[in-house]
Design a protein around this motif. Structure first.
Motif, PDB file in Angstrom:
ATOM      1  N   TYR A  40      14.255   8.389  -3.286  1.00 19.35           N
ATOM      2  CA  TYR A  40      14.287   6.925  -3.400  1.00 19.35           C
ATOM      3  C   TYR A  40      12.876   6.402  -3.629  1.00 19.35           C
ATOM      4  O   TYR A  40      12.621   5.616  -4.540  1.00 19.35           O
ATOM      5  CB  TYR A  40      14.888   6.362  -2.111  1.00 19.35           C
ATOM      6  N   LEU A  41      11.934   6.857  -2.776  1.00 14.03           N
ATOM      7  CA  LEU A  41      10.525   6.490  -2.965  1.00 14.03           C
ATOM      8  C   LEU A  41       9.892   7.523  -3.874  1.00 14.03           C
ATOM      9  O   LEU A  41      10.072   8.727  -3.682  1.00 14.03           O
ATOM     10  CB  LEU A  41       9.790   6.454  -1.625  1.00 14.03           C
ATOM     11  N   SER A  87       0.168  -7.053   9.247  1.00 19.84           N
ATOM     12  CA  SER A  87       0.585  -6.519   7.944  1.00 19.84           C
ATOM     13  C   SER A  87       2.102  -6.462   7.827  1.00 19.84           C
ATOM     14  O   SER A  87       2.821  -6.587   8.823  1.00 19.84           O
ATOM     15  CB  SER A  87       0.018  -5.111   7.769  1.00 19.84           C
ATOM     16  N   GLU A  88       2.549  -6.262   6.598  1.00 23.59           N
ATOM     17  CA  GLU A  88       3.983  -6.069   6.341  1.00 23.59           C
ATOM     18  C   GLU A  88       4.163  -4.870   5.433  1.00 23.59           C
ATOM     19  O   GLU A  88       3.271  -4.550   4.648  1.00 23.59           O
ATOM     20  CB  GLU A  88       4.566  -7.307   5.659  1.00 23.59           C
ATOM     21  N   THR A  89       5.331  -4.242   5.547  1.00 24.49           N
ATOM     22  CA  THR A  89       5.638  -3.097   4.694  1.00 24.49           C
ATOM     23  C   THR A  89       6.911  -3.410   3.922  1.00 24.49           C
ATOM     24  O   THR A  89       7.906  -3.821   4.528  1.00 24.49           O
ATOM     25  CB  THR A  89       5.806  -1.826   5.559  1.00 24.49           C
ATOM     26  N   ARG A  90       6.852  -3.274   2.604  1.00 25.51           N
ATOM     27  CA  ARG A  90       8.006  -3.597   1.758  1.00 25.51           C
ATOM     28  C   ARG A  90       8.174  -2.567   0.648  1.00 25.51           C
ATOM     29  O   ARG A  90       7.167  -2.073   0.136  1.00 25.51           O
ATOM     30  CB  ARG A  90       7.781  -4.933   1.044  1.00 25.51           C
ATOM     31  N   VAL A  91       9.413  -2.313   0.274  1.00 24.44           N
ATOM     32  CA  VAL A  91       9.675  -1.425  -0.861  1.00 24.44           C
ATOM     33  C   VAL A  91       9.724  -2.273  -2.129  1.00 24.44           C
ATOM     34  O   VAL A  91      10.362  -3.333  -2.140  1.00 24.44           O
ATOM     35  CB  VAL A  91      11.011  -0.672  -0.682  1.00 24.44           C
ATOM     36  N   ALA A  92       9.025  -1.845  -3.163  1.00 27.89           N
ATOM     37  CA  ALA A  92       9.096  -2.567  -4.442  1.00 27.89           C
ATOM     38  C   ALA A  92       8.983  -1.587  -5.596  1.00 27.89           C
ATOM     39  O   ALA A  92       8.206  -0.632  -5.548  1.00 27.89           O
ATOM     40  CB  ALA A  92       7.993  -3.611  -4.529  1.00 27.89           C
ATOM     41  N   SER A 119       8.374   3.207 -11.237  1.00 26.84           N
ATOM     42  CA  SER A 119       8.402   3.995 -10.000  1.00 26.84           C
ATOM     43  C   SER A 119       8.684   3.045  -8.839  1.00 26.84           C
ATOM     44  O   SER A 119       8.570   1.821  -8.990  1.00 26.84           O
ATOM     45  CB  SER A 119       7.054   4.694  -9.770  1.00 26.84           C
ATOM     46  N   ASN A 120       9.028   3.636  -7.705  1.00 24.21           N
ATOM     47  CA  ASN A 120       9.409   2.825  -6.542  1.00 24.21           C
ATOM     48  C   ASN A 120       8.633   3.311  -5.326  1.00 24.21           C
ATOM     49  O   ASN A 120       8.623   4.509  -5.047  1.00 24.21           O
ATOM     50  CB  ASN A 120      10.923   3.005  -6.312  1.00 24.21           C
ATOM     51  N   ALA A 121       7.972   2.412  -4.614  1.00 19.13           N
ATOM     52  CA  ALA A 121       7.198   2.842  -3.434  1.00 19.13           C
ATOM     53  C   ALA A 121       7.299   1.813  -2.324  1.00 19.13           C
ATOM     54  O   ALA A 121       7.771   0.687  -2.527  1.00 19.13           O
ATOM     55  CB  ALA A 121       5.739   3.081  -3.810  1.00 19.13           C
ATOM     56  N   GLU A 122       6.832   2.253  -1.160  1.00 16.49           N
ATOM     57  CA  GLU A 122       6.790   1.381   0.011  1.00 16.49           C
ATOM     58  C   GLU A 122       5.328   0.959   0.176  1.00 16.49           C
ATOM     59  O   GLU A 122       4.455   1.824   0.288  1.00 16.49           O
ATOM     60  CB  GLU A 122       7.260   2.196   1.213  1.00 16.49           C
ATOM     61  N   TRP A 123       5.093  -0.331   0.177  1.00 17.72           N
ATOM     62  CA  TRP A 123       3.718  -0.852   0.161  1.00 17.72           C
ATOM     63  C   TRP A 123       3.412  -1.539   1.483  1.00 17.72           C
ATOM     64  O   TRP A 123       4.249  -2.273   2.011  1.00 17.72           O
ATOM     65  CB  TRP A 123       3.554  -1.855  -0.979  1.00 17.72           C
ATOM     66  N   THR A 124       2.197  -1.345   1.980  1.00 22.27           N
ATOM     67  CA  THR A 124       1.788  -2.005   3.221  1.00 22.27           C
ATOM     68  C   THR A 124       0.545  -2.838   2.954  1.00 22.27           C
ATOM     69  O   THR A 124      -0.396  -2.365   2.305  1.00 22.27           O
ATOM     70  CB  THR A 124       1.478  -0.960   4.316  1.00 22.27           C
ATOM     71  N   GLN A 185      -1.924   0.332   1.378  1.00 19.80           N
ATOM     72  CA  GLN A 185      -1.235   1.618   1.539  1.00 19.80           C
ATOM     73  C   GLN A 185      -0.003   1.701   0.651  1.00 19.80           C
ATOM     74  O   GLN A 185       0.641   0.682   0.391  1.00 19.80           O
ATOM     75  CB  GLN A 185      -0.785   1.805   2.987  1.00 19.80           C
ATOM     76  N   MET A 186       0.306   2.917   0.240  1.00 15.98           N
ATOM     77  CA  MET A 186       1.552   3.166  -0.493  1.00 15.98           C
ATOM     78  C   MET A 186       2.213   4.394   0.122  1.00 15.98           C
ATOM     79  O   MET A 186       1.526   5.380   0.408  1.00 15.98           O
ATOM     80  CB  MET A 186       1.243   3.268  -1.983  1.00 15.98           C
ATOM     81  N   ASN A 187       3.487   4.276   0.429  1.00 16.29           N
ATOM     82  CA  ASN A 187       4.239   5.347   1.102  1.00 16.29           C
ATOM     83  C   ASN A 187       3.494   5.846   2.354  1.00 16.29           C
ATOM     84  O   ASN A 187       3.419   7.055   2.602  1.00 16.29           O
ATOM     85  CB  ASN A 187       4.506   6.519   0.152  1.00 16.29           C
ATOM     86  N   GLY A 188       2.913   4.921   3.104  1.00 16.76           N
ATOM     87  CA  GLY A 188       2.283   5.257   4.372  1.00 16.76           C
ATOM     88  C   GLY A 188       0.918   5.920   4.276  1.00 16.76           C
ATOM     89  O   GLY A 188       0.364   6.342   5.285  1.00 16.76           O
ATOM     90  N   ARG A 189       0.368   6.021   3.078  1.00 14.49           N
ATOM     91  CA  ARG A 189      -0.978   6.611   2.913  1.00 14.49           C
ATOM     92  C   ARG A 189      -1.871   5.619   2.182  1.00 14.49           C
ATOM     93  O   ARG A 189      -1.372   4.768   1.433  1.00 14.49           O
ATOM     94  CB  ARG A 189      -0.876   7.898   2.089  1.00 14.49           C
ATOM     95  N   ASP A 190      -3.191   5.756   2.380  1.00 13.87           N
ATOM     96  CA  ASP A 190      -4.109   4.853   1.678  1.00 13.87           C
ATOM     97  C   ASP A 190      -3.876   4.963   0.175  1.00 13.87           C
ATOM     98  O   ASP A 190      -3.517   6.033  -0.324  1.00 13.87           O
ATOM     99  CB  ASP A 190      -5.565   5.225   1.995  1.00 13.87           C
TER     100      ASP A 190
END
Ligand code: MTE
Length: 374
Positions: A40-41, A87-92, A119-124, A185-190
């Motif tokens: 998914y990510l 901060s907030e974390t969202r998938v986009a 592509s699809n990632a989780e952004w913080t 951050q993207m997918n929990g990493r810088d």
């Protein structure tokens, strides 16, 4: 469940199977291997890269983000200060507006993206809105200009007289939406250098050009910004009272793509083959996918793998009983949104070399082996 660990394992499995595809070596324009990514990510290493200029050299310790212009209290933030804010974390999903350009016939100018400039990632990060509230946005601010640290001379004219930075503006209305993030951050990493380290904007629902990387300036402006990227480059012909007018691209248009089978794949006859793909839209939800295996004469409904989540793609699948008859077959996938809108049959010429969101023909060969082709 420790989500980040699961993601790491998933990433490792996917990365060992696949790599990015070069569309331009330098500056890097690399396509995600859309047919190889099952998650998914999209793992950070397989997320497409679209850069106009070389990656600027930004250092975490000396980094400053300036927020100024039509605001009451201009200020600057260090990297650590930004990271210490709520901060907030969202998938986009990010899609480059030129994705799938290779499907245009006759061939047009620009990077020949196939299916993977998406592509699809989780952004913080920190919502842009929080920074604008702190700065005290003035009533006359109509747009928010986002500026990157990268500079150069663009490729295609009309060209400005001197080198420019990469910059994009958002309407005030979009800029204050909670989903717009100043992300680190993207997918929990810088963020990696190619994806905008240390800080970038993420503008969910809009084509990728709005998500400015290597972000160093946020400026509220009291007049619409008509810079190179919003006029010469990422613009299209809209209609005003029957007259064509030039407008900047914005919201992503509804689209679905087939990941498997791959283009020109050979498939065994009389078997169940699971056709799979993903679909996304801008400020709306994808609610239905239809698949055709006969070039658009008949359609059948596909099944979603992911639930609805605004601004993120939904993967889908469809079990196809392949024909007994060997030969070429054309597969298409067509998405519908919550308001009943479906993808257009053809590419709209008003968008020029952008917004290629008609159902893309995936031509395959049904037969026992490649050798049986005549
Ligand atoms: N930001 C800067 N500073 N410079 C760029 O060249 N490219 C834009 C956008 N942000 C760009 C940028 C475009 S056209 C796209 S599609 C996305 O970044 C791609 O983001 P990615 O490389 O992380 O996939």
């Amino acid at each position: 469940m420790d989500h980040s660990k699961t993601q790491d394992v998933d990433d490792a499995a996917q990365i060992s199977l696949a790599g990015l595809i070069i569309r331009q070596k330098e500056p890097k324009n690399l396509e995600a291997p859309f047919d190889r990514i099952d998650s998914y990510l999209t793992p950070r290493e397989l997320f497409y890269i679209r850069s106009h200029f070389p990656v600027p050299n930004l250092d975490r310790d000396s980094y400053q983000l300036h927020i100024d212009g039509a605001v009451r209290h201009p200020f600057a933030l260090s990297y650590e200060e930004l990271r210490s804010m709520p901060s907030e974390t969202r998938v986009a999903t990010l899609e480059c507006a030129g994705n799938s350009r290779v499907f245009l016939v006759p061939q047009v100018q620009g990077a020949q993206w196939e299916l993977g400039a998406v592509s699809n990632a989780e952004w913080t990060g920190v919502p842009l809105r929080a920074l604008l509230e702190r700065a005290g946005l003035r009533e006359d601010a109509c747009e928010i200009l986002l500026e990157g640290a990268d500079r150069g001379t663009p490729k295609e004219g009309p060209l400005p007289p001197d080198p420019i930075s990469y910059a994009w503006s958002l309407s005030r209305a979009k800029a204050i939406q909670p989903e717009v993030l100043i992300a680190y951050q993207m997918n929990g990493r810088d963020l990696s250098p190619d994806h905008g380290f240390p800080v970038r904007a993420i503008v969910p629902g809009h084509y990728g050009m709005a998500s400015v990387k290597w972000l160093t300036g946020i400026q509220a402006v009291s007049e619409p910004f008509h810079g190179y990227w919003k006029t010469s480059d990422y613009a299209y012909w809209a209609s005003m009272d029957g007259k064509p007018v030039r407008r900047a691209l914005g919201e992503m248009q509804i689209k679905s793509e087939i990941a498997r089978p791959r283009v020109y794949e050979t498939i065994a006859p009389n078997r169940i083959y699971t056709v799979s793909g993903a679909a996304w839209a801008g400020e709306t939800d994808v609610t239905e996918i239809a698949v055709s295996t006969d070039g658009g004469r008949s359609w059948a409904e596909a099944e979603f793998v992911d639930p609805v989540r605004r601004h993120a793609w939904r993967r889908w699948k469809f079990d196809w009983l392949t024909p007994k008859e060997p030969g070429p077959y054309t597969l298409l996938a067509r998405a519908k949104d919550a308001s009943g809108l479906i993808q257009p049959d053809k590419h709209d010429q008003n968008y020029g070399t952008y917004v290629i969101n008609h159902p893309l023909p995936i031509e395959v060969f049904v037969g026992d082996s490649a050798g049986s082709r005549s």
